[in-house]
Design a protein around this motif. Structure first.
Motif, short mmCIF file in Angstrom:
data_model
loop_
_atom_site.label_atom_id
_atom_site.label_comp_id
_atom_site.label_asym_id
_atom_site.label_seq_id
_atom_site.Cartn_x
_atom_site.Cartn_y
_atom_site.Cartn_z
N GLN A 195 -0.57 -4.61 -2.40
CA GLN A 195 -1.04 -4.03 -3.65
C GLN A 195 -2.17 -4.88 -4.21
O GLN A 195 -2.07 -6.11 -4.26
CB GLN A 195 0.08 -3.98 -4.71
CG GLN A 195 -0.39 -3.38 -6.04
CD GLN A 195 0.61 -3.56 -7.16
OE1 GLN A 195 1.14 -4.65 -7.37
NE2 GLN A 195 0.88 -2.50 -7.90
N SER A 215 -4.46 -0.16 -6.08
CA SER A 215 -5.15 0.43 -4.93
C SER A 215 -4.61 1.79 -4.54
O SER A 215 -5.32 2.58 -3.91
CB SER A 215 -5.10 -0.54 -3.74
OG SER A 215 -3.84 -1.19 -3.65
N ASN A 216 -3.37 2.10 -4.91
CA ASN A 216 -2.83 3.44 -4.64
C ASN A 216 -3.28 4.48 -5.65
O ASN A 216 -3.07 5.68 -5.44
CB ASN A 216 -1.29 3.40 -4.63
CG ASN A 216 -0.73 2.78 -3.38
OD1 ASN A 216 -1.26 2.97 -2.29
ND2 ASN A 216 0.34 2.01 -3.52
N ASP A 271 3.93 4.76 5.27
CA ASP A 271 3.05 4.09 6.22
C ASP A 271 3.83 3.55 7.41
O ASP A 271 3.37 3.63 8.56
CB ASP A 271 2.31 2.95 5.51
CG ASP A 271 1.13 2.42 6.32
OD1 ASP A 271 0.67 3.11 7.24
OD2 ASP A 271 0.65 1.31 6.02
N GLY A 278 4.30 2.10 -4.71
CA GLY A 278 4.07 1.25 -3.55
C GLY A 278 5.16 1.37 -2.51
O GLY A 278 4.89 1.42 -1.30
N ARG A 334 0.54 11.50 -1.19
CA ARG A 334 1.43 11.20 -2.31
C ARG A 334 2.40 12.33 -2.63
O ARG A 334 3.60 12.09 -2.83
CB ARG A 334 0.61 10.85 -3.55
CG ARG A 334 1.45 10.44 -4.75
CD ARG A 334 0.58 10.07 -5.94
NE ARG A 334 1.38 9.72 -7.09
CZ ARG A 334 0.88 9.37 -8.26
NH1 ARG A 334 -0.44 9.31 -8.42
NH2 ARG A 334 1.68 9.06 -9.27
N THR A 380 3.82 1.37 -10.57
CA THR A 380 3.07 1.08 -9.35
C THR A 380 3.95 0.48 -8.24
O THR A 380 3.75 0.80 -7.07
CB THR A 380 1.86 0.18 -9.62
OG1 THR A 380 2.27 -0.99 -10.33
CG2 THR A 380 0.81 0.92 -10.42
N MET A 427 4.67 4.58 -0.56
CA MET A 427 3.63 4.45 0.46
C MET A 427 4.06 3.51 1.59
O MET A 427 3.67 3.69 2.74
CB MET A 427 2.34 3.95 -0.19
CG MET A 427 1.71 4.91 -1.19
SD MET A 427 1.20 6.49 -0.45
CE MET A 427 2.52 7.57 -1.02
N PRO A 431 -7.10 3.59 0.13
CA PRO A 431 -6.98 4.21 -1.20
C PRO A 431 -7.39 5.68 -1.25
O PRO A 431 -6.74 6.49 -1.91
CB PRO A 431 -7.90 3.34 -2.05
CG PRO A 431 -7.82 1.99 -1.43
CD PRO A 431 -7.75 2.26 0.05
N VAL A 445 -4.55 8.08 -0.05
CA VAL A 445 -3.28 8.14 -0.77
C VAL A 445 -3.02 9.50 -1.42
O VAL A 445 -1.92 10.05 -1.31
CB VAL A 445 -3.19 7.01 -1.81
CG1 VAL A 445 -1.97 7.19 -2.72
CG2 VAL A 445 -3.11 5.65 -1.12
N TYR A 504 3.93 -3.87 2.30
CA TYR A 504 2.81 -3.11 1.75
C TYR A 504 2.04 -3.95 0.73
O TYR A 504 2.62 -4.60 -0.13
CB TYR A 504 3.32 -1.83 1.09
CG TYR A 504 2.24 -0.78 0.90
CD1 TYR A 504 1.92 0.11 1.94
CD2 TYR A 504 1.55 -0.67 -0.29
CE1 TYR A 504 0.95 1.07 1.76
CE2 TYR A 504 0.57 0.28 -0.48
CZ TYR A 504 0.27 1.16 0.56
OH TYR A 504 -0.71 2.12 0.39
#
Length: 331
Positions: A245, A91-92, A175, A168, A318, A164, A171, A311, A314, A243
């Protein structure tokens, strides 16, 4: 089989020609995925066997590194890629993957059992989970990312540029802490023993005793319970939340096997595929299998709060988040 064409063996020769033609006519579907998916203990062998029962094809699963490395690979290869399907983005990464223009729309519909509504036209989810730090039960674990940063505990994490889970965590910190994320990373820098390219290397180092904790998933302890009869692993629950995923697959627009690729995406949400996920990929399936989840999943930590950056938001975050991470680790 060796074919020898002598006059007394004309029937055998014809049979050899027919057999050779049949092999040549068998189509191949090439799926790029992450390394752990194709290992003997991963989902790959089961998925390959089950799909080939119905597809009349050869399923070629190719491990090309960890999840985030998949996007870099197909972006580099472009329309010349040998891949028909890419499995292991998340999803990122879906917004960045869509922006390449390399992926085609899908027609998959399913009764998803996800903690969010999924209606992406390009990417099909196949599993999901929450990131968490795994540790032995006798560890006095911190109750937040801030507490972890303030502690003397050692951790192993993954590189957000290739993995990932690494992205994650990037993020997750962003977040949860927003503008204060750089301070969290400065605190975490001296906890980090090493940064690995992928999840497998990081988890292996943790199991070898190289660190107190490892970035993984809330579902990881289920592996030890089910596969090893070991209930000594658990995950730290953090006050900020954990978080989320969602892992996905997509069809490449330049695929020379578009119908097979569509068949595979449909197969991904079938019970044959989804029932293999909990005890091979050690994640929650995107569609609940007919038999439900294995017993080892019932005692897992369930986060009190789920975190997720939309998504499409991001990509804008990023680069800054990555620079904050790099700056903290370079000091």
């Amino acid at each position: 089989m060796t074919c020898r064409f002598r006059s007394s063996h004309l029937t055998l020769a014809a049979g050899c020609l027919i057999g050779t033609a049949a092999v040549a006519d068998t189509p191949t579907l090439t799926v790029y995925t992450y390394d752990s998916f194709v290992t003997e203990w991963g989902p790959g062998p089961v998925i390959e066997e089950e799909f080939e029962k119905t597809c009349g094809c050869d399923l070629n699963l190719v491990g090309v590194g960890d999840g985030a490395a998949l996007l870099a690979r197909v972006r580099l290869e472009g329309e010349r890629s040998d891949a028909d399907v890419v499995l292991g983005l998340d999803s990122n990464l879906v917004a960045a993957a869509r922006d390449t223009g390399l992926f085609a729309r899908h027609g998959v519909t399913a009764d998803y059992d996800l903690p969010l509504t999924w209606d992406d036209p390009d990417f099909v989810p196949y599993d999901w989970g929450y990131f968490a730090f795994v540790h032995d039960k006798d560890l006095d674990a911190p109750a937040s990312l801030q507490a972890l940063a303030d502690s003397d505990l050692s951790i192993v994490i993954q590189d957000p540029r290739s993995s990932t889970p690494g992205l994650g965590l990037l993020m997750w910190v962003k977040d949860a802490y927003g503008d204060d994320a750089p301070a969290i990373w400065e605190g975490l820098a001296d906890n980090i023993v090493t940064v690995t390219k992928g999840w497998s290397e990081a988890y292996g180092l943790f199991l070898e005793g190289e660190a107190d904790m490892v970035l993984s998933y809330t579902t990881s302890p289920a592996y030890h319970v089910i596969a090893e009869d070991d209930d000594n692993k658990t995950t730290a629950e953090f006050d900020e939340g954990h978080y989320l995923q969602v892992e996905v697959a997509g069809k490449l627009a330049a695929s020379d096997q578009p119908e097979l690729a569509d068949q595979f995406l449909d197969f991904m949400v079938s019970d044959a595929f989804q029932s293999a996920i909990p005890t091979t990929n050690w994640m929650y399936p995107a569609v609940t299998p007919e038999g439900g989840l294995p017993d080892g999943f019932d005692g897992l930590m369930v986060p009190g709060k789920a975190l997720l950056i939309a998504p499409d938001d991001v990509p804008a975050l990023r680069e800054d988040a990555l620079n904050e991470w790099l700056t903290a680790l370079s000091r």
